[in-house]
Design a protein around this motif. Structure first.
Motif, PDB file in Angstrom:
ATOM      1  N   HIS A 182       0.827  -1.217   0.000  1.00  0.00           N
ATOM      2  CA  HIS A 182       0.000   0.000   0.000  1.00  0.00           C
ATOM      3  C   HIS A 182       0.858   1.263   0.000  1.00  0.00           C
ATOM      4  O   HIS A 182       0.576   2.229   0.704  1.00  0.00           O
ATOM      5  N   MET A 183       1.931   1.231  -0.786  1.00  0.00           N
ATOM      6  CA  MET A 183       2.800   2.394  -0.893  1.00  0.00           C
ATOM      7  C   MET A 183       2.198   3.424  -1.844  1.00  0.00           C
ATOM      8  O   MET A 183       1.480   3.073  -2.782  1.00  0.00           O
ATOM      9  N   PRO A 184       2.497   4.695  -1.636  1.00  0.00           N
ATOM     10  CA  PRO A 184       2.051   5.725  -2.570  1.00  0.00           C
ATOM     11  C   PRO A 184       2.740   5.559  -3.931  1.00  0.00           C
ATOM     12  O   PRO A 184       3.961   5.412  -3.997  1.00  0.00           O
ATOM     13  N   ILE A 185       1.954   5.567  -4.999  1.00  0.00           N
ATOM     14  CA  ILE A 185       2.467   5.424  -6.359  1.00  0.00           C
ATOM     15  C   ILE A 185       2.040   6.628  -7.180  1.00  0.00           C
ATOM     16  O   ILE A 185       0.892   7.063  -7.105  1.00  0.00           O
ATOM     17  N   ALA A 186       2.955   7.179  -7.954  1.00  0.00           N
ATOM     18  CA  ALA A 186       2.649   8.297  -8.847  1.00  0.00           C
ATOM     19  C   ALA A 186       2.998   7.896 -10.275  1.00  0.00           C
ATOM     20  O   ALA A 186       3.768   6.946 -10.499  1.00  0.00           O
ATOM     21  N   GLU A 187       2.425   8.594 -11.226  1.00  0.00           N
ATOM     22  CA  GLU A 187       2.704   8.345 -12.637  1.00  0.00           C
ATOM     23  C   GLU A 187       3.058   9.653 -13.327  1.00  0.00           C
ATOM     24  O   GLU A 187       2.447  10.687 -13.041  1.00  0.00           O
ATOM     25  N   VAL A 188       4.027   9.585 -14.215  1.00  0.00           N
ATOM     26  CA  VAL A 188       4.463  10.754 -14.973  1.00  0.00           C
ATOM     27  C   VAL A 188       4.526  10.364 -16.445  1.00  0.00           C
ATOM     28  O   VAL A 188       5.232   9.406 -16.804  1.00  0.00           O
ATOM     29  N   ALA A 189       3.781  11.046 -17.295  1.00  0.00           N
ATOM     30  CA  ALA A 189       3.840  10.778 -18.733  1.00  0.00           C
ATOM     31  C   ALA A 189       5.205  11.190 -19.264  1.00  0.00           C
ATOM     32  O   ALA A 189       5.714  12.271 -18.962  1.00  0.00           O
ATOM     33  N   THR A 190       5.827  10.304 -20.052  1.00  0.00           N
ATOM     34  CA  THR A 190       7.168  10.582 -20.563  1.00  0.00           C
ATOM     35  C   THR A 190       7.277  10.132 -22.011  1.00  0.00           C
ATOM     36  O   THR A 190       6.724   9.081 -22.384  1.00  0.00           O
ATOM     37  N   PRO A 191       7.952  10.902 -22.859  1.00  0.00           N
ATOM     38  CA  PRO A 191       8.140  10.477 -24.258  1.00  0.00           C
ATOM     39  C   PRO A 191       8.936   9.180 -24.336  1.00  0.00           C
ATOM     40  O   PRO A 191       9.847   8.942 -23.542  1.00  0.00           O
ATOM     41  N   TYR A 192       8.566   8.343 -25.303  1.00  0.00           N
ATOM     42  CA  TYR A 192       9.247   7.062 -25.508  1.00  0.00           C
ATOM     43  C   TYR A 192       9.671   7.000 -26.970  1.00  0.00           C
ATOM     44  O   TYR A 192       8.836   6.989 -27.866  1.00  0.00           O
ATOM     45  N   GLY A 193      10.977   7.001 -27.201  1.00  0.00           N
ATOM     46  CA  GLY A 193      11.489   7.113 -28.559  1.00  0.00           C
ATOM     47  C   GLY A 193      11.908   5.792 -29.164  1.00  0.00           C
ATOM     48  O   GLY A 193      11.907   4.738 -28.526  1.00  0.00           O
ATOM     49  N   GLU A 194      12.268   5.855 -30.418  1.00  0.00           N
ATOM     50  CA  GLU A 194      12.743   4.691 -31.155  1.00  0.00           C
ATOM     51  C   GLU A 194      14.210   4.431 -30.850  1.00  0.00           C
ATOM     52  O   GLU A 194      14.962   5.349 -30.523  1.00  0.00           O
ATOM     53  N   ARG A 195      14.600   3.188 -30.966  1.00  0.00           N
ATOM     54  CA  ARG A 195      16.017   2.863 -30.840  1.00  0.00           C
ATOM     55  C   ARG A 195      16.778   3.448 -32.034  1.00  0.00           C
ATOM     56  O   ARG A 195      16.253   3.480 -33.148  1.00  0.00           O
ATOM     57  N   PRO A 196      18.003   3.886 -31.810  1.00  0.00           N
ATOM     58  CA  PRO A 196      18.800   4.390 -32.933  1.00  0.00           C
ATOM     59  C   PRO A 196      19.160   3.276 -33.904  1.00  0.00           C
ATOM     60  O   PRO A 196      19.158   2.098 -33.530  1.00  0.00           O
ATOM     61  N   PRO A 197      19.478   3.603 -35.152  1.00  0.00           N
ATOM     62  CA  PRO A 197      19.867   2.580 -36.136  1.00  0.00           C
ATOM     63  C   PRO A 197      21.039   1.741 -35.633  1.00  0.00           C
ATOM     64  O   PRO A 197      22.010   2.260 -35.090  1.00  0.00           O
ATOM     65  N   GLY A 198      20.916   0.438 -35.828  1.00  0.00           N
ATOM     66  CA  GLY A 198      21.975  -0.463 -35.395  1.00  0.00           C
ATOM     67  C   GLY A 198      21.775  -1.040 -34.016  1.00  0.00           C
ATOM     68  O   GLY A 198      22.444  -2.001 -33.625  1.00  0.00           O
ATOM     69  N   SER A 199      20.832  -0.465 -33.246  1.00  0.00           N
ATOM     70  CA  SER A 199      20.538  -0.960 -31.900  1.00  0.00           C
ATOM     71  C   SER A 199      19.305  -1.856 -31.963  1.00  0.00           C
ATOM     72  O   SER A 199      18.310  -1.514 -32.609  1.00  0.00           O
TER      73      SER A 199
END
Length: 329
Positions: A182-199
């Motif tokens: 029962h711990m306090p949980i928060a959420e933060v919207a964050t951008p999620y990008g593509e992996r760079p070429p070769g990764s």
């Protein structure tokens, strides 16, 4: 005094991206200690991370859970930022995650918002939503992105958390740990990008999806054994009664039991139901004792120094839920 912040970056063959990740988080959190945990990489991950200014640790046992178990044990801080080394998460959001924990949350989750067509594939989005719904159904509460690898955690959360999962189950296990306590949980919207070429991603959609689902099931049995084994006992007992009723009516009419195999099966199911209920009761007692030990470990540690001292009377024990800090919800 400002809380000590540590950035934990588990890595396996991330030589193309790790230097940029270290530099970005150094810019976003200039006072934080950045720790890169190299998990038997076959490329130059460790060298590039060290050149970028990170403290590099070698972890021999393979798997992300093994890495995080070592990271949580070895690194001392007030607030921990957990992030993958593939340069898909936005370092600029780290300040909001840390602020949420400093304001009172024990875990702040970076909820991913895709910035490119291939960043967050439809199959992964569907799977994450399904797992989140299953978790909410089984544990009563959940979060929007249980598989996010971008989180900020309080010291109390980390030091009371026994890492037991393997592979990529660490995120689900962390979520269940905070929900169960029962711990306090928060959420933060964050951008999620593509992996760079070769990764290339280390995830296998179906294999790792099944592993996460199995982890959630195992955690449910571990956290709520009486519900699981008691429910199983109820089903078995009902089947036993349904099989036994026709035999009972026949016996009352004729004094005979014509279907002996059915009678044996009904009796066997009733015995198994009784054993299942007994196992549930015993394991529930064990689970309560284990939960009390984790709670004592949680309460033994102070809250981050930046927390509002006026709320100290309510922060000495885990709360049901919380939304704290700028960008938290």
């Amino acid at each position: 005094m400002s809380p000590r912040v540590a950035v934990l970056v588990p890595c396996y063959n991330e030589g193309l991206t790790i230097a940029k990740v270290v530099r970005d988080f150094r810019e976003a959190l200039p006072d934080a200690a950045i720790h890169v945990f190299d998990n038997n990489s076959g490329d130059d991950t460790a060298a590039r991370a060290r050149e970028a200014g990170a403290e590099v640790h070698a972890v021999v046992r393979q798997g992300k859970s093994e890495v995080m178990r070592r990271a949580f044990a070895d690194v001392e801080a007030d607030i921990y930022v957990m992030v993958d080394g593939d340069d898909t998460y936005d370092a600029a959001s780290a300040g909001d995650l840390v602020a949420c924990v400093a304001a009172g949350a024990d875990m702040a989750v970076g909820v991913r918002r895709a910035t490119g067509e291939s960043a967050y594939r439809p199959g992964h989005v569907f799977g994450n939503r399904m797992f989140s719904a299953v978790l909410a159904r089984l544990f009563g509460r959940g979060c929007s992105d249980i598989l996010s690898g971008y989180r900020a955690l309080s010291r109390r959360c980390v030091k009371s958390f026994p890492v037991l999962s393997a592979g990529f189950g660490i995120e689900a296990e962390l979520t269940v740990h905070t929900l169960g306590m029962h711990m306090p949980i928060a959420e933060v919207a964050t951008p999620y990008g593509e992996r760079p070429p070769g990764s290339h991603s280390k995830l296998n959609t179906y294999r790792d999806g099944l592993r996460v689902l199995a982890t959630i099931g195992r955690l449910y049995v571990a956290e709520h054994p009486l519900r699981f084994y008691g429910g199983s006992a109820l089903v078995l007992a009902l089947v036993s009664v349904l099989l036994a009723l026709p035999l009972l009516f026949t016996y009352l009419d004729t004094g005979l039991v014509p279907r002996l195999p059915t009678a044996v099966l009904s009796t066997g199911l009733a015995i198994v139901a009784a054993v299942s209920l007994t196992a549930g009761l015993i394991l529930d007692t064990v689970t309560r004792g284990r939960r009390e030990q984790k709670l004592l470990a949680y309460l033994a540690l102070p809250a981050p120094a930046a927390r509002d001292r006026t709320s100290a009377s309510t922060s000495n024990a885990p709360a049901a839920s919380a939304n704290h800090g700028s960008g938290c919800r």
